[in-house]
Design a protein around this motif. Structure first.
Motif, PDB file in Angstrom:
ATOM      1  N   THR A  18       0.856  -1.181   0.000  1.00  0.00           N
ATOM      2  CA  THR A  18       0.000   0.000   0.000  1.00  0.00           C
ATOM      3  C   THR A  18       0.890   1.228   0.000  1.00  0.00           C
ATOM      4  OG1 THR A  18      -1.834   1.139   1.127  1.00  0.00           O
ATOM      5  CG2 THR A  18      -0.190   0.088   2.532  1.00  0.00           C
ATOM      6  N   THR A  19       0.368   2.320  -0.496  1.00  0.00           N
ATOM      7  CA  THR A  19       1.175   3.537  -0.577  1.00  0.00           C
ATOM      8  C   THR A  19       0.940   4.478   0.602  1.00  0.00           C
ATOM      9  OG1 THR A  19      -0.520   4.561  -1.951  1.00  0.00           O
ATOM     10  CG2 THR A  19       1.317   3.477  -3.074  1.00  0.00           C
ATOM     11  N   SER A  20      -0.060   4.185   1.420  1.00  0.00           N
ATOM     12  CA  SER A  20      -0.330   5.072   2.553  1.00  0.00           C
ATOM     13  C   SER A  20      -0.927   4.284   3.712  1.00  0.00           C
ATOM     14  CB  SER A  20      -1.295   6.186   2.139  1.00  0.00           C
ATOM     15  OG  SER A  20      -2.543   5.619   1.795  1.00  0.00           O
ATOM     16  N   TYR A  21      -0.824   4.879   4.882  1.00  0.00           N
ATOM     17  CA  TYR A  21      -1.385   4.305   6.104  1.00  0.00           C
ATOM     18  C   TYR A  21      -2.227   5.362   6.789  1.00  0.00           C
ATOM     19  CZ  TYR A  21       1.656   0.318   5.592  1.00  0.00           C
ATOM     20  OH  TYR A  21       2.254  -0.810   5.113  1.00  0.00           O
ATOM     21  N   PRO A  22      -3.172   4.925   7.617  1.00  0.00           N
ATOM     22  CA  PRO A  22      -3.970   5.916   8.345  1.00  0.00           C
ATOM     23  C   PRO A  22      -3.066   6.693   9.307  1.00  0.00           C
ATOM     24  CG  PRO A  22      -4.437   3.689   9.133  1.00  0.00           C
ATOM     25  CD  PRO A  22      -3.547   3.546   7.944  1.00  0.00           C
ATOM     26  N   PRO A  23      -3.415   7.932   9.625  1.00  0.00           N
ATOM     27  CA  PRO A  23      -2.604   8.709  10.563  1.00  0.00           C
ATOM     28  C   PRO A  23      -2.604   8.056  11.946  1.00  0.00           C
ATOM     29  CG  PRO A  23      -4.665   9.845  10.076  1.00  0.00           C
ATOM     30  CD  PRO A  23      -4.595   8.669   9.160  1.00  0.00           C
ATOM     31  N   GLU A  24      -1.494   8.214  12.652  1.00  0.00           N
ATOM     32  CA  GLU A  24      -1.365   7.662  14.009  1.00  0.00           C
ATOM     33  C   GLU A  24      -1.983   8.643  14.992  1.00  0.00           C
ATOM     34  OE1 GLU A  24       2.808   6.885  14.466  1.00  0.00           O
ATOM     35  OE2 GLU A  24       2.653   4.986  13.406  1.00  0.00           O
ATOM     36  N   THR A  25      -3.297   8.568  15.135  1.00  0.00           N
ATOM     37  CA  THR A  25      -4.008   9.510  16.001  1.00  0.00           C
ATOM     38  C   THR A  25      -4.555   8.850  17.253  1.00  0.00           C
ATOM     39  OG1 THR A  25      -6.028   9.123  14.723  1.00  0.00           O
ATOM     40  CG2 THR A  25      -4.665  11.014  14.068  1.00  0.00           C
ATOM     41  N   GLY A  26      -4.220   7.568  17.464  1.00  0.00           N
ATOM     42  CA  GLY A  26      -4.705   6.861  18.646  1.00  0.00           C
ATOM     43  C   GLY A  26      -4.108   7.412  19.920  1.00  0.00           C
ATOM     44  N   SER A  27      -4.773   7.148  21.033  1.00  0.00           N
ATOM     45  CA  SER A  27      -4.284   7.628  22.333  1.00  0.00           C
ATOM     46  C   SER A  27      -3.386   6.603  23.016  1.00  0.00           C
ATOM     47  CB  SER A  27      -5.464   7.983  23.242  1.00  0.00           C
ATOM     48  OG  SER A  27      -6.279   6.837  23.438  1.00  0.00           O
ATOM     49  N   THR A  28      -3.174   5.451  22.351  1.00  0.00           N
ATOM     50  CA  THR A  28      -2.295   4.408  22.890  1.00  0.00           C
ATOM     51  C   THR A  28      -1.494   3.791  21.754  1.00  0.00           C
ATOM     52  OG1 THR A  28      -3.907   2.627  22.596  1.00  0.00           O
ATOM     53  CG2 THR A  28      -3.968   3.821  24.718  1.00  0.00           C
ATOM     54  N   TYR A  29      -0.409   3.112  22.120  1.00  0.00           N
ATOM     55  CA  TYR A  29       0.356   2.366  21.126  1.00  0.00           C
ATOM     56  C   TYR A  29      -0.517   1.280  20.497  1.00  0.00           C
ATOM     57  CZ  TYR A  29       4.584   4.370  23.317  1.00  0.00           C
ATOM     58  OH  TYR A  29       5.555   5.211  23.816  1.00  0.00           O
ATOM     59  N   VAL A  30      -1.348   0.643  21.311  1.00  0.00           N
ATOM     60  CA  VAL A  30      -2.223  -0.422  20.807  1.00  0.00           C
ATOM     61  C   VAL A  30      -3.161   0.114  19.735  1.00  0.00           C
ATOM     62  CG1 VAL A  30      -4.086  -2.032  21.406  1.00  0.00           C
ATOM     63  CG2 VAL A  30      -2.120  -1.815  22.920  1.00  0.00           C
ATOM     64  N   ALA A  31      -3.761   1.270  19.976  1.00  0.00           N
ATOM     65  CA  ALA A  31      -4.699   1.837  18.998  1.00  0.00           C
ATOM     66  C   ALA A  31      -3.996   2.133  17.678  1.00  0.00           C
ATOM     67  CB  ALA A  31      -5.341   3.104  19.558  1.00  0.00           C
ATOM     68  N   ASN A  32      -2.798   2.685  17.740  1.00  0.00           N
ATOM     69  CA  ASN A  32      -2.060   2.986  16.505  1.00  0.00           C
ATOM     70  C   ASN A  32      -1.646   1.710  15.780  1.00  0.00           C
ATOM     71  OD1 ASN A  32      -2.239   5.774  16.776  1.00  0.00           O
ATOM     72  ND2 ASN A  32      -0.328   5.924  17.904  1.00  0.00           N
ATOM     73  N   ALA A  33      -1.160   0.719  16.538  1.00  0.00           N
ATOM     74  CA  ALA A  33      -0.753  -0.553  15.920  1.00  0.00           C
ATOM     75  C   ALA A  33      -1.959  -1.264  15.305  1.00  0.00           C
ATOM     76  CB  ALA A  33      -0.066  -1.446  16.959  1.00  0.00           C
ATOM     77  N   ARG A  34      -3.083  -1.225  16.003  1.00  0.00           N
ATOM     78  CA  ARG A  34      -4.299  -1.868  15.484  1.00  0.00           C
ATOM     79  C   ARG A  34      -4.765  -1.181  14.205  1.00  0.00           C
ATOM     80  NH1 ARG A  34      -7.523  -1.966  19.890  1.00  0.00           N
ATOM     81  NH2 ARG A  34      -6.889  -4.107  20.369  1.00  0.00           N
ATOM     82  N   GLY A  35      -4.707   0.140  14.160  1.00  0.00           N
ATOM     83  CA  GLY A  35      -5.104   0.864  12.960  1.00  0.00           C
ATOM     84  C   GLY A  35      -4.267   0.452  11.751  1.00  0.00           C
ATOM     85  N   LYS A  36      -2.961   0.291  11.958  1.00  0.00           N
ATOM     86  CA  LYS A  36      -2.082  -0.145  10.864  1.00  0.00           C
ATOM     87  C   LYS A  36      -2.427  -1.573  10.440  1.00  0.00           C
ATOM     88  CE  LYS A  36       1.705   2.578  12.697  1.00  0.00           C
ATOM     89  NZ  LYS A  36       3.048   2.525  13.298  1.00  0.00           N
ATOM     90  N   ALA A  37      -2.628  -2.452  11.427  1.00  0.00           N
ATOM     91  CA  ALA A  37      -2.927  -3.853  11.113  1.00  0.00           C
ATOM     92  C   ALA A  37      -4.260  -3.976  10.376  1.00  0.00           C
ATOM     93  CB  ALA A  37      -2.936  -4.692  12.390  1.00  0.00           C
ATOM     94  N   GLU A  38      -5.271  -3.250  10.824  1.00  0.00           N
ATOM     95  CA  GLU A  38      -6.577  -3.311  10.159  1.00  0.00           C
ATOM     96  C   GLU A  38      -6.485  -2.775   8.734  1.00  0.00           C
ATOM     97  OE1 GLU A  38      -9.013  -1.151  12.947  1.00  0.00           O
ATOM     98  OE2 GLU A  38      -9.478  -2.971  14.101  1.00  0.00           O
ATOM     99  N   HIS A  39      -5.743  -1.692   8.548  1.00  0.00           N
ATOM    100  CA  HIS A  39      -5.542  -1.153   7.200  1.00  0.00           C
ATOM    101  C   HIS A  39      -4.772  -2.163   6.341  1.00  0.00           C
ATOM    102  CE1 HIS A  39      -4.988   1.880   4.104  1.00  0.00           C
ATOM    103  NE2 HIS A  39      -3.711   1.521   4.039  1.00  0.00           N
ATOM    104  N   GLY A  40      -3.729  -2.746   6.922  1.00  0.00           N
ATOM    105  CA  GLY A  40      -2.936  -3.740   6.209  1.00  0.00           C
ATOM    106  C   GLY A  40      -3.731  -4.977   5.822  1.00  0.00           C
ATOM    107  N   ARG A  41      -4.683  -5.353   6.667  1.00  0.00           N
ATOM    108  CA  ARG A  41      -5.527  -6.528   6.378  1.00  0.00           C
ATOM    109  C   ARG A  41      -6.258  -6.340   5.056  1.00  0.00           C
ATOM    110  NH1 ARG A  41      -5.003 -11.241   7.898  1.00  0.00           N
ATOM    111  NH2 ARG A  41      -4.897 -11.312   5.677  1.00  0.00           N
ATOM    112  N   LEU A  42      -6.649  -5.102   4.752  1.00  0.00           N
ATOM    113  CA  LEU A  42      -7.369  -4.809   3.518  1.00  0.00           C
ATOM    114  C   LEU A  42      -6.498  -4.946   2.273  1.00  0.00           C
ATOM    115  CD1 LEU A  42      -9.236  -1.568   4.701  1.00  0.00           C
ATOM    116  CD2 LEU A  42     -10.156  -3.899   4.600  1.00  0.00           C
ATOM    117  N   HIS A  43      -5.179  -4.921   2.457  1.00  0.00           N
ATOM    118  CA  HIS A  43      -4.249  -4.923   1.329  1.00  0.00           C
ATOM    119  C   HIS A  43      -3.307  -6.127   1.356  1.00  0.00           C
ATOM    120  CE1 HIS A  43      -5.431  -0.802   0.326  1.00  0.00           C
ATOM    121  NE2 HIS A  43      -5.440  -0.582   1.627  1.00  0.00           N
ATOM    122  N   SER A  44      -3.726  -7.206   1.998  1.00  0.00           N
ATOM    123  CA  SER A  44      -2.840  -8.369   2.157  1.00  0.00           C
ATOM    124  C   SER A  44      -3.529  -9.653   1.736  1.00  0.00           C
ATOM    125  CB  SER A  44      -2.410  -8.492   3.625  1.00  0.00           C
ATOM    126  OG  SER A  44      -1.654  -7.369   4.013  1.00  0.00           O
TER     127      SER A  44
END
Length: 191
Positions: free
Chosen positions: A30-56
């Motif tokens: 993928t050429t982009s990822y969602p912005p890291e706007t979560g209030s925890t490391y878990v929220a940011n990591a989950r956002g990347k993983a969920e986005h990545g799931r769509l492109h894997s």
């Protein structure tokens, strides 16, 4: 284990491959990822993983990761903002800690992995240490030239990539991920 790492940081891909040599790990396409706007490391990591799931591929685990350095003299900062804190985060951290007596710090790495059937595994790895007053070393990346791990006398950048493969916060988190998948029996799939 077949996995896709949801990051644009090739240094992190290299670290994952060194830490998990039996895994087949590639970057999410993928050429982009969602912005890291979560209030925890878990929220940011989950956002990347969920986005990545769509492109894997459907049979691969998708791994999202968020990490940072937490300086005790800055009340845990820059923390979640470590990657975006300044154009030169090392210079800013040294400036902010100038004259501060408490140089203790820790690296934190949180991984969220989403499996082919939607199962989720969350793990964390930390590395305690201190921030020194001058840069030293050429390996690693980020804050490695100013971070000396507990029990060591050299910065992570001096200790080098081979040391990081076994001892870094990311290496500790990846080992925790491998162990969690082994316990759950999930590591047998996704080949």
């Amino acid at each position: 284990m077949r996995a896709r790492l949801a990051t644009g940081n090739r240094h992190k891909l290299d670290e994952f491959r060194r830490a998990l040599p039996d895994w087949e790990i590639e970057l999410v396409e993928t050429t982009s990822y969602p912005p890291e706007t979560g209030s925890t490391y878990v929220a940011n990591a989950r956002g990347k993983a969920e986005h990545g799931r769509l492109h894997s591929p459907g049979d691969a685990w998708v791994v999202g990761e968020d990490s940072g350095i937490e300086a005790m003299g800055l009340k845990g900062g820059p923390g979640l903002e470590s990657a975006r804190w300044a154009a030169d985060g090392v210079a800013r951290l040294l400036e902010e800690l100038d004259g501060v007596g408490d140089r203790r710090a820790r690296y934190v790495c949180t991984i969220v992995a989403i499996g082919p059937e939607g199962q989720e595994v969350v793990v964390e790895g930390t590395l305690e240490g201190a921030v020194v007053s001058e840069r030293s070393g050429n390996e690693g990346f980020g804050y490695d030239p100013i971070f000396v791990p507990e029990g060591e006398t050299h910065t992570v950048a001096d200790l080098g990539d081979a040391w990081k493969a076994s001892n870094s916060h990311r290496a500790r988190a990846t080992r925790a991920l491998a162990a969690a998948l082994q316990r759950s029996g999930s590591s047998r799939g996704g080949r």
